[in-house]
Design an enzyme around this catalytic site. Structure first.
Site, PDB file in Angstrom:
ATOM      1  N   GLY A   1       0.874  -1.167   0.000  1.00 49.12           N
ATOM      2  CA  GLY A   1       0.000   0.000   0.000  1.00 49.12           C
ATOM      3  C   GLY A   1       0.910   1.215   0.000  1.00 49.12           C
ATOM      4  N   GLU A   2       0.511   2.273  -0.661  1.00 48.10           N
ATOM      5  CA  GLU A   2       1.414   3.421  -0.797  1.00 48.10           C
ATOM      6  C   GLU A   2       0.625   4.720  -0.840  1.00 48.10           C
ATOM      7  OE1 GLU A   2       5.061   2.501  -3.337  1.00 48.10           O
ATOM      8  OE2 GLU A   2       4.126   4.123  -4.457  1.00 48.10           O
TER       9      GLU A   2
ATOM     10  N   SER B   1       4.584   5.915  -9.736  1.00 45.44           N
ATOM     11  CA  SER B   1       3.642   5.029 -10.406  1.00 45.44           C
ATOM     12  C   SER B   1       2.839   5.873 -11.374  1.00 45.44           C
ATOM     13  CB  SER B   1       2.743   4.345  -9.374  1.00 45.44           C
ATOM     14  OG  SER B   1       3.514   3.458  -8.588  1.00 45.44           O
TER      15      SER B   1
ATOM     16  N   HIS C   1       1.573  -4.545 -16.358  1.00 39.29           N
ATOM     17  CA  HIS C   1       0.942  -4.413 -15.032  1.00 39.29           C
ATOM     18  C   HIS C   1       1.873  -3.766 -14.024  1.00 39.29           C
ATOM     19  CE1 HIS C   1       3.536  -7.616 -13.837  1.00 39.29           C
ATOM     20  NE2 HIS C   1       2.888  -7.909 -12.748  1.00 39.29           N
ATOM     21  N   GLY C   2       3.036  -3.325 -14.471  1.00 39.07           N
ATOM     22  CA  GLY C   2       3.985  -2.710 -13.549  1.00 39.07           C
ATOM     23  C   GLY C   2       5.326  -2.582 -14.231  1.00 39.07           C
TER      24      GLY C   2
END
Length: 498
Positions: free
Chosen positions: A222-223, A399, A417-418
Site C-alpha cells: 500500500g502506498e 507510479s 501491469h507494472g
DNA sequence: ATGTAC
C-alpha cells in the site's frame, strides 16, 4: 543484433514480432530497444510454449515480461476455446486499486503526520503471508457465514453494507462480482459447500476468510501518493473525469486473493495435472504448469467456478483494505473524504470480444486497456474516456495512471501491469545493498512501515519504469494522465519499532 | 503469490 532472439523482428515503434512457424500468427512483443534487452531466453521460451499450446490463437509479450508460472508474467494469452489455470496463477485476481482523498499534499509534508498514518493503517490492515484479522486490533471481523457470502457474491450491496463499504465503490470495479460460467452465484455456493464439506476443509476456508482486509507478502503493498497531473490539457481533463485531484493525496494498493485464492488455484493445478496423467495427455511443451481445459468441459467449468470465487474474495479484500485505510486517514484527518478511483486486475481470464472472435483473454501480469467507446465499457462511468489503468512502478520513480488509445487493439486491449522484475529475488538479496536502498528512499523523503526495506523489492530489482512506460506510449497503446509520487510505503518486512 | 511440498 540488439536482441537475444534471432526470430524477433521489429514491426513498428516499440513493437516487434516473434515467428513461431507458418501455421501460427506470430507473438506480438511490446518494448523499445532498452526493454527488448531485458527479455531472457527462458521468458521468450515460455512465450513460445504458450503460443504453441492447444487452442491458443495469440500471445502478446509486454515490456514488463519476465519468467512466470507456465507463461511469462507480463503476457496476454488468447484462446476462443481453452482456459489455462497456470498462467492465471496462484494469486487469482491480483489487482491494483487507487483511493483519492481530498487532503492537499502540504498536509503530509510532516514526517510525524506520515508516521501517524503508517501506524493507523498498521492497526487495521495486516500484511505478510498467513497474516489476518487476529494480527491487528482494529480489523473488520468476518465470520464463516459472511466469508461464504462474499466469496460467492463478490461486492454485492448486502456484502458491502455488512462490511461498511460505500456501495458506490462497486461501480468503480472492473468487475464487482464473478459468477459461475452459467451466470449463477448459486452454482458457486454449491461448489463452495462441497469444498468445505468436512471439518478440516471448513476450518481452513474460515481461516482464509479471516484474512479479509489484508495485504500479502512479496510485491503486495500500500502506498500514499501525491497525484501530479500530466501537462497537456486533454490528459488533465481525463484525469479530472476519473476523479483524480492534482496535488492531493491518494492511496495505491496492490493485493490479491490471499490464502483463499492460493488454495483454490493450487487445488485446480493438482486435479488437472492428475487428470492429464490419468488420460495420458501430454502437457504443452512438456510443462505441467501449462495444463489446460476446454472451457465448456466439466473440468473447465469447475476451474472457472474456483477462479470466480478467488476473484470475488480478491475484490472484496481490496475494497475492505480501502475502507480500512480511509478509516486510518480519518484518525489523523477527521474530516477527510475519500473515493475509490478504480479497481483493476492483472491476473485473470475473462471472456472478451477481440476483433471478430469471442476469446478467453488470459491476462497474466497484464492490465485490461479499453479505450473510449469500447463496447465493454458501456454503462460504466468510463464509456467516453476509457477506464483508468493503474500501473505501479517503484517508490523512487513513481507510479502511473494511464488511459488506453485505440491502438491498444494490437495488444489485445492490454498493457503491462507494472515495471517487471529485472533480478530474481535471490539475486536481488545478494546483489543489492541494504544501506544504499534505505538511504535512497530517505533521500527521496519516502517513509515505510519497515525498518529495512525488503531488498528483493528494491526499485533496482525491477526494470526501468520510465522505459516500460515509454514503450507503452511509443507503441501507441496508452497515454499517461497522471504520475503518483510515493510519500510512504506499507509492505511486509521488518517493522519499524517506533 | 503461499502458514513454502506429492
Amino acid at each position: 543484433m540488439d536482441t537475444i532472439n534471432p526470430n524477433l523482428r521489429i514491426s513498428g515503434p516499440a513493437t516487434a514480432t516473434i515467428d513461431v512457424g507458418d501455421a501460427h500468427s506470430p507473438i506480438t512483443v511490446i518494448g523499445n530497444d532498452a526493454i527488448r534487452q531485458t527479455f531472457d531466453d527462458q521468458t521468450i521460451q515460455q512465450a513460445i510454449n504458450s503460443r504453441l499450446a492447444p487452442g491458443v490463437t495469440d500471445v502478446v509479450l509486454n515490456p514488463d515480461a519476465h519468467v512466470g508460472y507456465g507463461a511469462p508474467v507480463g503476457c496476454v494469452m488468447l484462446s476462443p476455446t481453452h482456459v489455462y489455470p497456470g498462467p492465471v496463477g496462484v494469486d487469482i485476481k491480483c489487482s491494483m486499486s487507487l483511493l483519492q482523498t481530498d487532503i492537499p499534499a502540504d498536509e503530509i509534508v510532516s514526517q510525524t503526520v506520515r508516521r501517524k498514518l503508517i501506524q493507523a493503517i498498521g492497526k487495521r490492515v495486516p500484511s505478510g503471508a498467513g497474516r489476518g484479522q487476529r494480527h491487528v486490533p482494529k480489523s473488520r471481523p468476518v465470520d464463516g457465514r459472511l466469508g461464504f457470502q462474499l466469496t460467492t457474491e463478490g461486492a454485492s450491496k448486502n456484502v458491502l453494507k455488512k462490511l461498511g463499504i460505500p456501495k458506490a465503490w462497486a461501480d468503480r470495479c472492473e468487475d464487482w462480482h464473478h459468477t459461475a460460467p452459467d451466470g449463477s452465484s448459486d452454482t458457486l455456493a454449491a461448489r463452495l459447500e462441497f469444498l468445505g464439506r468436512n471439518r478440516d476443509s471448513l476450518d481452513r476456508l474460515e481461516s482464509k476468510y479471516r484474512q479479509l482486509g489484508s495485504y500479502g507478502g512479496g510485491n503486495h503493498f500500500g502506498e500514499a501518493e501525491v497525484v501530479r497531473f500530466a501537462k497537456d490539457q486533454a490528459s488533465r481533463e481525463v484525469a479530472q473525469s476519473f476523479g483524480l485531484r492534482d496535488g492531493h493525496v491518494a492511496f495505491l494498493s496492490h493485493c490479491g486473493s490471499r490464502g483463499l485464492g492460493h488454495d483454490l488455484a493450487m487445488g485446480q493445478f493438482r486435479s488437472l495435472k492428475t487428470s492429464f496423467q490419468k488420460q495420458g495427455l501430454a502437457f504443452p511443451a512438456g510443462d505441467p504448469q501449462l495444463v489446460y481445459a476446454d472451457a465448456r468441459s466439466d473440468e473447465g467449468r469447475l476451474y472457472l467456478c474456483d477462479m470466480a470465487m478467488g476473484a470475488n474474495f480478491a475484490t472484496v479484500n481490496h475494497l475492505m483494505i480501502n475502507q480500512l485505510v480511509l478509516e486510518a486517514f480519518r484518525e489523523v484527518f477527521p474530516s477527510v473524504r475519500g473515493e475509490l478511483v478504480y479497481f483493476i486486475s492483472h491476473n485473470i481470464v475473462r471472456q472478451e470480444q477481440v476483433g471478430q472472435q469471442l476469446q478467453w483473454v488470459h491476462r497474466k501480469g497484464a492490465t485490461r486497456a479499453f479505450p473510449a467507446r469500447h463496447p465493454g465499457l458501456q454503462r460504466t462511468p468510463f464509456a467516453e474516456t476509457g477506464h483508468p489503468i493503474l500501473l505501479p512502478g517503484n517508490p523512487r520513480d513513481g507510479s502511473s495512471v494511464m488511459v488506453a488509445l485505440p491502438g491498444a487493439e494490437r495488444s489485445a486491449f492490454s498493457v503491462n501491469h507494472g515495471a517487471g522484475r529485472r533480478m530474481s529475488r535471490t539475486k536481488a538479496k545478494k546483489m543489492l545493498d541494504q544501506h544504499q536502498i534505505d538511504t535512497e528512499l530517505m533521500n527521496h523523503d519516502i517513509l515505510s512501515n519497515c525498518r529495512q526495506y525488503p531488498r528483493d523489492e528494491a526499485p533496482d530489482a525491477y526494470k526501468d519504469f520510465n522505459q516500460v512506460l515509454a514503450s507503452v506510449e511509443q507503441a501507441g497503446l496508452a497515454t499517461e494522465v497522471a504520475r503518483l509520487e510515493a510519500k510512504f510505503v506499507i509492505k511486509d518486512g521488518a517493522p519499524a519499532d517506533d
